[in-house]
Design an enzyme around this catalytic site. Structure first.
Site, PDB file in Angstrom:
ATOM      1  N   SER A  75       0.845  -1.196   0.000  1.00  0.00           N
ATOM      2  CA  SER A  75       0.000   0.000   0.000  1.00  0.00           C
ATOM      3  C   SER A  75       0.878   1.243   0.000  1.00  0.00           C
ATOM      4  O   SER A  75       2.057   1.179  -0.387  1.00  0.00           O
ATOM      5  CB  SER A  75      -0.945  -0.033   1.204  1.00  0.00           C
ATOM      6  OG  SER A  75      -1.950   0.947   1.075  1.00  0.00           O
ATOM      7  N   ASN A  76       0.349   2.366   0.404  1.00  0.00           N
ATOM      8  CA  ASN A  76       1.101   3.629   0.434  1.00  0.00           C
ATOM      9  C   ASN A  76       0.476   4.522   1.513  1.00  0.00           C
ATOM     10  O   ASN A  76      -0.580   4.199   2.057  1.00  0.00           O
ATOM     11  CB  ASN A  76       1.067   4.280  -0.960  1.00  0.00           C
ATOM     12  CG  ASN A  76      -0.342   4.614  -1.384  1.00  0.00           C
ATOM     13  OD1 ASN A  76      -0.969   5.500  -0.821  1.00  0.00           O
ATOM     14  ND2 ASN A  76      -0.867   3.868  -2.350  1.00  0.00           N
ATOM     15  N   PRO A  77       1.094   5.673   1.819  1.00  0.00           N
ATOM     16  CA  PRO A  77       0.639   6.462   2.987  1.00  0.00           C
ATOM     17  C   PRO A  77      -0.551   7.398   2.735  1.00  0.00           C
ATOM     18  O   PRO A  77      -0.827   8.264   3.577  1.00  0.00           O
ATOM     19  CB  PRO A  77       1.871   7.299   3.346  1.00  0.00           C
ATOM     20  CG  PRO A  77       2.963   6.915   2.398  1.00  0.00           C
ATOM     21  CD  PRO A  77       2.344   6.212   1.262  1.00  0.00           C
ATOM     22  N   SER A  78      -1.269   7.272   1.649  1.00  0.00           N
ATOM     23  CA  SER A  78      -2.393   8.199   1.411  1.00  0.00           C
ATOM     24  C   SER A  78      -3.439   8.074   2.518  1.00  0.00           C
ATOM     25  O   SER A  78      -3.824   6.968   2.908  1.00  0.00           O
ATOM     26  CB  SER A  78      -3.038   7.896   0.056  1.00  0.00           C
ATOM     27  OG  SER A  78      -4.206   8.682  -0.095  1.00  0.00           O
ATOM     28  N   ALA A 110      -4.370   7.267  -4.492  1.00  0.00           N
ATOM     29  CA  ALA A 110      -3.030   6.732  -4.738  1.00  0.00           C
ATOM     30  C   ALA A 110      -3.203   5.220  -4.945  1.00  0.00           C
ATOM     31  O   ALA A 110      -3.176   4.436  -3.994  1.00  0.00           O
ATOM     32  CB  ALA A 110      -2.114   7.037  -3.564  1.00  0.00           C
TER      33      ALA A 110
END
Ligand code: PMT
Length: 210
Positions: free
Chosen positions: A21-24, A91
């Site tokens: 995943s990512n930090p959005s 994102a």
């Protein structure tokens, strides 16, 4: 006008307890949805896993993976008119693991074996509506935004340098530039995400002239 807004990250599971995943956080996308609803538009917000409250007057669809996000966007736009608009601020993970194991994987079996496959590009896939996308880069986002604008058939790309202080993931502020297919660039100062959202919604309302 109907706005379909994507927000937040996607999760691409490796096994039942691990994902890419990512930090959005969804702050940027939720601000756009909130502002569009406040201005009387019909808003569907397709949200990845985030912990934000649904803005008032917004219909929210929660999803997890990129493929679920694409399906929800296509469903929200099933009877779309060409004047409807997709604002893609999510994102979305560009890749997912080639397979998701049914039970938790053993560490020793995983060294060097994670194979990734490309996820569908939601902004590029959706056709027949107006499209506004984002470009998140670490460094000057303008050249990539111009390329993405043409490649994905968007009428505008909101470029942000996510490595800049006060910008990008998780912040309450952002500094963006509006990049259009004719190559024009409109740079905005650092401002609250709510103010960036207002500028985006107004640009969309100005329609063909943006
Ligand atoms: O959520 P916050 O914490 O407030 O953070 C805001 C943000 C940094 C997430 C936001 O400002 C932002 O930049 N969103 C876009 C992030 C991104 O994935 O950018 P990209 O340059 O990788 O993608 C380009 C465009 O294609 C984006 O509109 C993206 O939504 C879309 N895309 C990308 C990949 C994919 N598989 N499908 C897509 O639709």
């Amino acid at each position: 006008m109907r706005f379909v807004v994507t927000a937040g990250p996607t999760r691409e599971y490796i096994d039942p307890v691990r994902f890419l995943s990512n930090p959005s956080t969804g702050k940027m996308g939720f601000a756009i949805a909130r502002e569009a609803a406040r201005r009387g538009h019909d808003v569907v917000l397709v949200a990845g896993p985030v912990s934000l409250k649904t803005p008032s007057g917004v219909r929210r669809v929660d999803v997890s993976s990129a493929r679920e996000m694409l399906a929800a966007v296509e469903s929200a736009l099933a009877d779309a008119k060409p004047s409807d608009v997709l604002v893609a601020s999510a994102a979305v993970a560009d890749w997912r693991p080639a397979g998701c194991a049914k039970s938790k994987l053993k560490k020793r079996k995983m060294d060097g074996v994670l194979r990734l496959v490309r996820n569908p590009d939601i902004l590029r896939t959706v056709k027949g509506v107006r499209k506004v996308g984002f470009a998140a880069e670490t460094g000057d986002a303008i050249p990539e935004a111009a390329r993405k604008c043409r490649a994905k058939g968007a009428e505008m790309i909101v470029a942000n340098d996510v490595a800049e202080k006060g910008c990008g993931f998780g912040t309450d502020t952002n500094r963006v530039a509006f990049v259009r297919p004719d190559g024009s660039v409109e740079r905005l100062p650092l401002m609250a995400k709510s103010a960036v959202a207002r500028r985006i919604v107004r640009a969309v309302e100005r329609g063909a002239k943006i």
